[in-house]
Scaffold this active site. Structure first.
Site, PDB file in Angstrom:
ATOM      1  N   THR A  55       0.800  -1.234   0.000  1.00  0.00           N
ATOM      2  CA  THR A  55       0.000   0.000   0.000  1.00  0.00           C
ATOM      3  C   THR A  55       0.828   1.277   0.000  1.00  0.00           C
ATOM      4  OG1 THR A  55      -0.150  -0.108   2.416  1.00  0.00           O
ATOM      5  CG2 THR A  55      -1.963  -1.085   1.140  1.00  0.00           C
ATOM      6  N   LEU A  91       7.033   0.321   2.462  1.00  0.00           N
ATOM      7  CA  LEU A  91       6.912   0.956   3.767  1.00  0.00           C
ATOM      8  C   LEU A  91       5.731   0.439   4.561  1.00  0.00           C
ATOM      9  CD1 LEU A  91       7.653   4.741   3.054  1.00  0.00           C
ATOM     10  CD2 LEU A  91       9.216   2.988   3.897  1.00  0.00           C
ATOM     11  N   SER A  92       4.650   0.076   3.859  1.00  0.00           N
ATOM     12  CA  SER A  92       3.442  -0.332   4.576  1.00  0.00           C
ATOM     13  C   SER A  92       2.636  -1.253   3.682  1.00  0.00           C
ATOM     14  CB  SER A  92       2.609   0.900   4.945  1.00  0.00           C
ATOM     15  OG  SER A  92       1.518   0.547   5.768  1.00  0.00           O
ATOM     16  N   SER A  93       1.872  -2.124   4.326  1.00  0.00           N
ATOM     17  CA  SER A  93       1.067  -3.073   3.564  1.00  0.00           C
ATOM     18  C   SER A  93      -0.150  -3.478   4.385  1.00  0.00           C
ATOM     19  CB  SER A  93       1.885  -4.322   3.203  1.00  0.00           C
ATOM     20  OG  SER A  93       2.265  -5.020   4.373  1.00  0.00           O
TER      21      SER A  93
END
Length: 327
Positions: free
Chosen positions: A89, A97-99
Site C-alpha cells: 500500500t 513501507l506499509s502493507s
C-alpha cells in the site's frame, strides 16, 4: 450503464468477494479457537482500507485504484482487495513501507491474541487501519483500541480509512518501540511489523498477565507479561514475514556464507528461521549443527525470555543448553 448502476454492481461484488474470503479463512482454521472473529471479518469491509494498492509486475509495480475511470480496473481492484494475499500500500524509492497483511494470517494472529471483552489493546504499526477496525468491532468500543505508527502519512491515511468505515480508535503518530503510555495500561499488545527484540517499554505499559504477540525472526512470538520487567513465551508454528519495525535499532544487514551448510538445509524454512533468530550469535555452520542435532525443530520448540537485565531466545527451555541473546 449509469454511474448508480455501476456503483451497485461494485457494492454487490464487494459483498460477494468478502463472503468468499470469509469462507476461505474459515476453511483454513484460522479462528477455530475464537470463532467470534468470523462475524468481525464479515462486518468490516477491507476495500475501504485499500483505496489503492500495488501489484508486482515485470519491471516494477502496477497501481490498482478504486477511483479509476475504467470500470474493469475498478472491478480488478475490488476483487484483489478480497483476495487472501498481502497488499503493498505504500512504497518509497522501491522500498515497501506499509502493507495490508494477508487476511488469514491477520485472523490467526487476532485469534491467538485471545482478546476478551473490555481489554485495552495496543497495535504497533497502523498500516491501513484495517486491523484496528477489526479490533474495534470485536471489542465494541473504539476507545479500547490504540494504534501507533512512526510515519505521519500512514497514521493520517489510517485515520481517514477508519472514519470512512465508521470506526474511531486512537491513532497515534510516534515511535512504536516506546509504546503509548498515556493510553495504557494494556491487556494486549499486537505488532504487525517484524522485531529484533522486545521493547521493555511495552512490558512497563502492560498489566500483569497481559499478552504480547509480535513477528520476530520469521515467526510469531506470544509472550505473557509477569510484571514491568519480565515476560516469557513460545513461538507459534506459523511462519510470518512482515515489514521491519521502524524506530527499532537493527543490526546492519549481512550476507551469510552458506557454502559450508548442506544443500538440504540452505533453503529449508525452519533452518532459515533459526538463522534469523540467532543472527549475530551463531554462524551458519554452528546453526546447522544445532538444527541437525535437534532433528530440525519446529518453531513451537523455541521461545523468548525478557527480564530486567537481558533478553534471550532459547530452544525447549529458557535455562537449557541452547540459548542466544537477542540483539
Amino acid at each position: 450503464m449509469g454511474a448508480a448502476a455501476l456503483d451497485k454492481d461494485l457494492d454487490d461484488l464487494a459483498a460477494t468477494a468478502r463472503a468468499a474470503l470469509v469462507r476461505e479463512i474459515d476453511t483454513s482454521g484460522a479462528w477455530d479457537d475464537d470463532p467470534v472473529w468470523q462475524e468481525t471479518f464479515e462486518a468490516v469491509p477491507r476495500h475501504l482500507f485499500v483505496p489503492y494498492y500495488y501489484v508486482g509486475v515485470v519491471g516494477g509495480y502496477e497501481r490498482r485504484w478504486g477511483e479509476s475511470p475504467d470500470p474493469r480496473t475498478r472491478e480488478r481492484w475490488m476483487r484483489g482487495a478480497y483476495e487472501d494475499t498481502p497488499l503493498a500500500t505504500r512504497l518509497r524509492d522501491g522500498e515497501l513501507l506499509s502493507s495490508s497483511s494477508q487476511p488469514s494470517l491477520m485472523a490467526r494472529m487476532l485469534a491467538e491474541l485471545r482478546v476478551e471483552d473490555g481489554n485495552r489493546v495496543l497495535e504497533i504499526g497502523a498500516g491501513t487501519g484495517y486491523n484496528a477496525a477489526l479490533l474495534a468491532h470485536r471489542l465494541g468500543d473504539d476507545d479500547l483500541v490504540t494504534t501507533v505508527d512512526l510515519e505521519p502519512e500512514i497514521t493520517e491515511s489510517a485515520r481517514q480509512h477508519l472514519a470512512a468505515a465508521g470506526y474511531h480508535p486512537a491513532v497515534v503518530t510516534g515511535d512504536g518501540t516506546r509504546g503509548v503510555p498515556e493510553r495504557g495500561p494494556f491487556d494486549r499488545i499486537i505488532a504487525t511489523c517484524t522485531l529484533t527484540s522486545i521493547p521493555r517499554a511495552w512490558l512497563a505499559q502492560c498489566k500483569p498477565g497481559a499478552r504480547i504477540l509480535a513477528p520476530l525472526a520469521t515467526g510469531l512470538i506470544v509472550l505473557t507479561v509477569v510484571d514491568a520487567t519480565h515476560a516469557e513465551g513460545c513461538f507459534l508454528h506459523t511462519p510470518a514475514y512482515f515489514v521491519p519495525l521502524r524506530g527499532q535499532t537493527r543490526p546492519d544487514p549481512e550476507t551469510l556464507d552458506l557454502d559450508a551448510v548442506p544443500r538440504r538445509a540452505r533453503d529449508h524454512e525452519l533452518f532459515r528461521f533459526l538463522l534469523a533468530l540467532t543472527r549475530g550469535t551463531l554462524d551458519p555452520h554452528e546453526a546447522f549443527a544445532v538444527w541437525d542435532r535437534e532433528n530440525q525443530p519446529e518453531r513451537r520448540r523455541y521461545g523468548i525470555t525478557v527480564d530486567a537485565d537481558r533478553a534471550w531466545a532459547w530452544l525447549d527451555k529458557p535455562e537449557g543448553p541452547y540459548n542466544w541473546p537477542l540483539r
